[in-house]
Enzyme design. Structure first.
Site, PDB file in Angstrom:
ATOM      1  CE1 TYR A   1      -3.060   0.047   5.243  1.00  0.00           C
ATOM      2  CE2 TYR A   1      -3.417  -2.330   5.685  1.00  0.00           C
ATOM      3  CZ  TYR A   1      -3.200  -1.403   4.659  1.00  0.00           C
ATOM      4  OH  TYR A   1      -3.301  -1.374   3.484  1.00  0.00           O
TER       5      TYR A   1
ATOM      6  CE  LYS B   1      -1.481  -4.372   3.528  1.00  0.00           C
ATOM      7  NZ  LYS B   1      -1.654  -5.663   2.785  1.00  0.00           N
TER       8      LYS B   1
ATOM      9  CB  SER C   1      -0.830  -0.081   1.372  1.00  0.00           C
ATOM     10  OG  SER C   1      -1.527   1.285   1.687  1.00  0.00           O
TER      11      SER C   1
HETATM   12  C1  WQD Z   1      -9.470   9.806   0.925  1.00  0.00           C
HETATM   13  C2  WQD Z   1      -9.395  11.526   0.991  1.00  0.00           C
HETATM   14  C3  WQD Z   1      -9.604  12.035   3.131  1.00  0.00           C
HETATM   15  C4  WQD Z   1     -13.403   9.962   3.924  1.00  0.00           C
HETATM   16  C5  WQD Z   1      -6.691   4.950   3.226  1.00  0.00           C
HETATM   17  C6  WQD Z   1      -5.466   4.217   3.751  1.00  0.00           C
HETATM   18  C7  WQD Z   1      -4.787   3.560   2.750  1.00  0.00           C
HETATM   19  C8  WQD Z   1      -5.500   2.734   1.775  1.00  0.00           C
HETATM   20  C9  WQD Z   1      -6.726   3.573   1.034  1.00  0.00           C
HETATM   21  C10 WQD Z   1      -5.677   0.565   2.417  1.00  0.00           C
HETATM   22  C11 WQD Z   1      -8.763  12.098   2.292  1.00  0.00           C
HETATM   23  C12 WQD Z   1     -10.912  12.277   2.610  1.00  0.00           C
HETATM   24  C13 WQD Z   1     -12.392  10.481   3.439  1.00  0.00           C
HETATM   25  C14 WQD Z   1     -14.713  10.915   4.371  1.00  0.00           C
HETATM   26  C15 WQD Z   1     -13.325  12.612   3.373  1.00  0.00           C
HETATM   27  N1  WQD Z   1      -6.149   1.545   2.502  1.00  0.00           N
HETATM   28  N2  WQD Z   1     -12.171  11.690   3.305  1.00  0.00           N
HETATM   29  N3  WQD Z   1     -14.263  12.185   4.181  1.00  0.00           N
HETATM   30  O1  WQD Z   1      -6.888   7.794   3.747  1.00  0.00           O
HETATM   31  O2  WQD Z   1      -5.823   8.208   1.261  1.00  0.00           O
HETATM   32  O3  WQD Z   1      -6.229   6.076   2.519  1.00  0.00           O
HETATM   33  O4  WQD Z   1      -7.312   4.323   2.256  1.00  0.00           O
HETATM   34  O5  WQD Z   1      -4.693   0.030   1.697  1.00  0.00           O
HETATM   35  O6  WQD Z   1      -3.661   2.855   3.201  1.00  0.00           O
HETATM   36  O7  WQD Z   1      -4.466   5.015   4.398  1.00  0.00           O
HETATM   37  O8  WQD Z   1      -8.128   7.174   1.633  1.00  0.00           O
HETATM   38  O9  WQD Z   1     -10.889   7.347   1.109  1.00  0.00           O
HETATM   39  O10 WQD Z   1      -9.897   7.501   3.655  1.00  0.00           O
HETATM   40  O11 WQD Z   1      -9.330   9.396   2.100  1.00  0.00           O
HETATM   41  O12 WQD Z   1     -13.086  13.949   3.279  1.00  0.00           O
HETATM   42  O13 WQD Z   1     -15.635  10.314   4.817  1.00  0.00           O
HETATM   43  O14 WQD Z   1     -11.052  11.617   1.484  1.00  0.00           O
HETATM   44  O15 WQD Z   1      -9.454  13.145   4.125  1.00  0.00           O
HETATM   45  O16 WQD Z   1      -8.457  13.396   1.756  1.00  0.00           O
HETATM   46  P1  WQD Z   1      -6.840   7.270   2.527  1.00  0.00           P
HETATM   47  P2  WQD Z   1      -9.568   7.681   2.224  1.00  0.00           P
END
Ligand code: WQD
Length: 337
Positions: free
Chosen positions: A149, A153, A125
């Site tokens: 997590y 990885k 990841s």
């Molecule tokens: C994306 C963007 C949030 C939810 C995570 C893990 C990574 C991988 C993918 C496993 C960010 C914003 C999100 C919400 C929001 N997982 N957001 N409101 O954090 O980039 O990555 O998921 O492998 O390891 O870290 O993905 O989809 O949570 O967030 O504003 O309700 O959307 O702040 O900018 P992230 P995400």
């Protein structure tokens, strides 16, 4: 044709990879304990792929069960998806993450080695890059874990690299996913998180079907074009095809590889909301709130090594990611209920 074992096989990325491998002519055996997926996925794979899935319900931390699978099936390579993957949850139950993600990996690798199988695709990841110092992120960017997590990885990669050094017969493809979104174009399989979605796209699709009243946008004051977080979203079908390319690389070239699986294009939260509203015709009510602890402002890949080493690059853009996500969610408002 070569036979591939998929662990975590009924999960989001694995189920799409299963279809892509089958379409590419590979025999596939799937194993899952359904801890974060539904048995209904198997019916959908049969419907979409026109085959009867070869599947074993088992836990990857159960050595005897894994040995039985290798005893009964001549496996040529393994794609190891099975892992817990929620960053926030991992800070609540770190030991469960270590046991399942690291213990499960070691168990699968031991079963593989005991049966002469030494080709592995490891589901890594972009989280292994921690808080990126420079962008775009290359495979030589500094590595750092920012959650239990992420630790599993990063350590998973380090354990496998040491295994390769100790036992050169082992060849591993380390695939560092950026932000997987989207669904199979049929709308019959897709992302089906349990409980309240942690990730952006499933939350957006649940707002669109009326399951959630509105989206909280975590932070509007980042140093980004519109102040909201920027990420490299990659269509799960592109990701699945990247796994086929990685399996081919291991079998045909017998060489290890570490690649970013991303598009190289960053989009903000507001970009995603706008694209989804255009694709779905639905309005996504949202409110900008405080930043989410641990989030970075921007994160997107330099995907050039995957192109050079695997001959793979993402082809699907944000509109298609949103249209396919919407088709899945609107056709399955309760997921695989
Ligand atoms: C994306 C963007 C949030 C939810 C995570 C893990 C990574 C991988 C993918 C496993 C960010 C914003 C999100 C919400 C929001 N997982 N957001 N409101 O954090 O980039 O990555 O998921 O492998 O390891 O870290 O993905 O989809 O949570 O967030 O504003 O309700 O959307 O702040 O900018 P992230 P995400």
């Amino acid at each position: 044709m070569a036979r591939i074992l998929l662990t975590g096989a009924t999960g989001y990325i694995a189920s799409h990879t299963w279809l892509a491998l089958a379409a590419a002519g590979f025999d596939v055996v799937g194993v899952d304990n359904f801890s974060n997926s539904s048995p209904l996925v198997l019916d959908r794979l049969a419907e979409l792929g026109g085959f009867q899935p070869v599947f074993v319900e088992a836990d990857v931390t159960d050595k005897a069960a894994m040995d039985t699978i290798f005893d009964q099936h001549a496996i040529d390579a393994v794609v190891h998806f099975a892992a817990f993957k929620a960053v926030g949850e991992s800070t609540q139950i770190p030991l469960a993450y270590y046991r399942n993600n690291i213990g499960g990996l070691v168990n699968v690798a031991q079963s593989m080695q005991d049966h002469g199988v030494t080709k592995l695709v490891f589901s890594s990841s972009a989280t292994v890059y921690g808080q990126p110092e420079t962008l775009p992120i290359t495979e030589n960017s500094p590595l750092a874990a920012t959650s239990p997590y992420g630790t599993t990885k990063l350590m998973g990669e380090e354990l496998l690299r040491e295994l390769e050094r100790c036992t050169p017969a082992w060849k591993v493809a380390y695939l560092r996913y950026f932000n997987p979104v989207g669904a199979h174009p049929s709308g019959r399989i897709g992302e089906d998180p349990r409980g309240i979605p942690n990730n952006l796209m499933p939350y957006v699709t649940q707002v669109a079907v009326g399951k959630r009243p509105f989206l909280q946008v975590f932070g509007g004051d980042y140093a980004t074009p519109d102040g909201t977080g920027v990420r490299d979203y990659i269509h799960v079908m592109d990701l699945a095809e990247g796994h086929v390319a990685a399996v081919r690389h291991l079998l045909d070239r017998n060489a290890s590889v570490t690649v970013n699986l991303g598009t190289g294009q960053g989009y903000s939260v507001l970009d995603v909301i706008k694209a989804f509203e255009q694709a779905s015709g639905r309005t996504i009510a949202h409110q900008i709130v405080a930043r989410r602890p641990g989030d970075v402002a921007e994160c997107y890949a330099d995907p050039s090594r995957a192109k050079a080493e695997l001959g793979w690059s993402a082809t699907r853009g944000l509109p298609e990611m949103c249209a396919d996500s919407w088709r899945w969610q609107s056709g399955n408002p309760q997921g695989f209920a």
